[in-house]
Write an enzyme that holds these catalytic residues in place. Structure first.
Site: not given
Lengths: 234, 259
Positions: B11, B130
């Site tokens: 990330d 997701d």
């Protein structure tokens, strides 16, 4: 100098980066006149066959390549689409003519078993079928990064040109060679150690044996350094 | 034989990696380029970067990171997070990424997948999903629903339907993240992964829940995934990629052992 042909297909920096990593000068160019100065020619590429051939034609590269590679005998390395261009035609979204330097057609991968996925994405071992200078010094079944949905299916009469193949639910053409004309379906520029070795071998073909010794020591050191940290079971 | 891919995920916010990553050697743990190089040398098969930069006017920082990563590693990598249109895709691909991952924007405008596949090729377009387990209903027959905002906002879209629709539109790969398993280190969501893998013919990367090498073995066999995303288990130094691959090889799973 090695010329990397830019026909607008997108990112070519990874190929240039890989040549830089082995200490070789490479020029990304969209000007066909630059092929004149080049000792070897690399045609990389991802994208659609038809559009890309049209771009090569528009930029006068088809004529220039024929002159430089067929006429003058300059070593050529086609990567992915650059291999597929060697075919007589491609069946990707319609039928499109290729360079026609190899009798065969580009066809969609069609594994019968659905567990073999298309696109064929990832690291696959290739089986070397015919001796080829590009594979000198590599492991017996070197592993390369593939990403493609189509591959070159050669005519029976051209079968001796196959230098390696891999298996993905069917036999997939991984590399071909006709004299000084080389094509690889995988991406040596994204295949870490063995990819760099293969590109090094191509530059040896390009520059001949004299420069060979000098280059070997350089790339040897580079590879050894990167392999130094880890222990490898192979 | 095609190897199963092990893919560390990083990330990145404002050009810096975000997790408190610990290494024994002298890697600058906040520098995504140094991290990429570290994992490259450690045997990662591919890398994934998620740009979690909140402000869109700082996107240029990520493009510069992508450019530097491309020069530092000679394996493929993808970039996701904040990819909203063809321009965003083009910028990331021209900077040197092999693939872009689209998620929310593709649900809002599914033609983004088709347009991206047309302009750059299917192999460049990864669909990020997701997914949250819900009660099976008429709207969500598979019992798995697409969500955004880290799972807080349900989209009313069935995950199974969406995976097949994205394949039809031209996605080249699916990165399937279970919101329920994400961050637990208790194992991947095997039922979900197996269901999606069986329903599409493009490769599926499993994401969320990796804590031990055994979790990877499960998802790559029972879950039928083609690749496994990992984060904390390597970022915190609990396992090395070599250890994970050695384990998988012992279990008879094909992995790349020479790099």
């Amino acid at each position: 100098m090695i010329a990397i042909i830019d026909y607008g297909a997108g990112n070519l920096s990874s190929v240039a980066n890989a040549f830089r990593a082995i200490g070789q000068q490479a020029l990304i160019t969209d000007n066909y006149r630059d092929l004149d100065k080049a000792a070897g020619i690399v045609l990389p590429g991802v994208g659609a066959f038809g559009d890309s051939m049209a771009m090569l034609r528009r930029l006068n590269f088809v004529e220039a390549l024929t002159d430089q590679v067929i006429g003058q005998g300059k070593p050529y390395l086609g990567i992915c689409l650059g291999l597929q261009f060697l075919a007589r035609e491609s069946h990707e979204h319609g039928v499109h003519p290729g360079l026609g330097w190899i009798e065969g057609a580009v066809r969609r991968l069609a594994p019968a078993d659905k567990r073999f996925r298309v696109p064929h994405i990832g690291w696959n071992n290739v089986e070397v079928d015919n001796p080829c200078p590009l594979f000198a010094g590599l492991s017996p079944e070197p592993i390369f990064y593939f990403v493609h949905s189509y591959h070159l299916v050669m005519e029976e009469t051209e079968s001796s040109l196959l230098t390696s193949a891999c298996y993905h639910g069917e036999k997939v053409t991984a590399s071909v060679r006709r004299g000084h004309i080389f094509g690889v379906q995988f991406h040596p520029e994204k295949s870490q150690r063995e990819g760099l070795l293969l590109l090094t071998n191509f530059t040896r073909v390009v520059y001949g044996e004299e420069r060979d010794a000098q280059k070997t020591s350089h790339t040897g050191a580079h590879t050894a350094r990167r392999l130094g940290g880890a222990e490898h079971p192979v | 034989m095609l190897s199963k891919r092990i893919i560390p995920c990083l990330d990145v916010r404002d050009g810096r990696t975000t997790k408190g990553i610990k290494f024994k050697n002298n890697v600058d743990i906040g520098d995504p380029v140094a991290m990429a190089r570290h994992y490259y040398e450690a045997g990662a098969d591919e890398l994934v970067f998620y740009d979690i930069t909140a402000s869109s006017d700082r996107r240029d920082i990520m493009i510069e990171v992508v450019r530097q990563v491309a020069a530092a590693i000679l394996i493929p990598f993808s970039v996701g997070g904040g990819i909203r249109n063809l321009q965003d895709m083009r910028a990331v691909l021209l900077a040197g990424a092999e693939k872009v991952s689209v998620n929310t924007a593709a649900m809002l405008e599914p033609n983004l997948i088709a347009a991206g596949a047309r302009d750059f090729g299917s192999q460049c377009i990864v669909l990020g999903m997701d997914v949250k387990k819900v009660a099976s209903s008429e709207a969500i027959p598979s019992g798995y629903e697409m969500v955004i905002h880290g799972g807080r906002t349900p989209m009313g879209i069935d995950a199974l339907w969406w995976a097949q629709e994205a394949e039809r539109l031209g996605a080249g790969e699916i990165c399937l993240n279970s919101i329920d398993a994400d961050g637990t280190q208790a194992g991947y969501e095997l039922t979900l992964t197996r269901m999606i893998s069986a329903a599409v013919s493009i490769p599926v990367i499993a994401s969320g829940g990796a804590g031990t090498p055994e979790h990877l073995a499960e998802v790559l066999t029972t879950g039928r995934a083609d690749a496994a995303l990992i984060a904390s288990m390597v970022h915190y130094g609990t396992y090395s990629i070599q250890e994970i691959k050695d384990y998988l090889q012992q279990r008879g799973i094909p992995v790349r052992l020479l790099w």
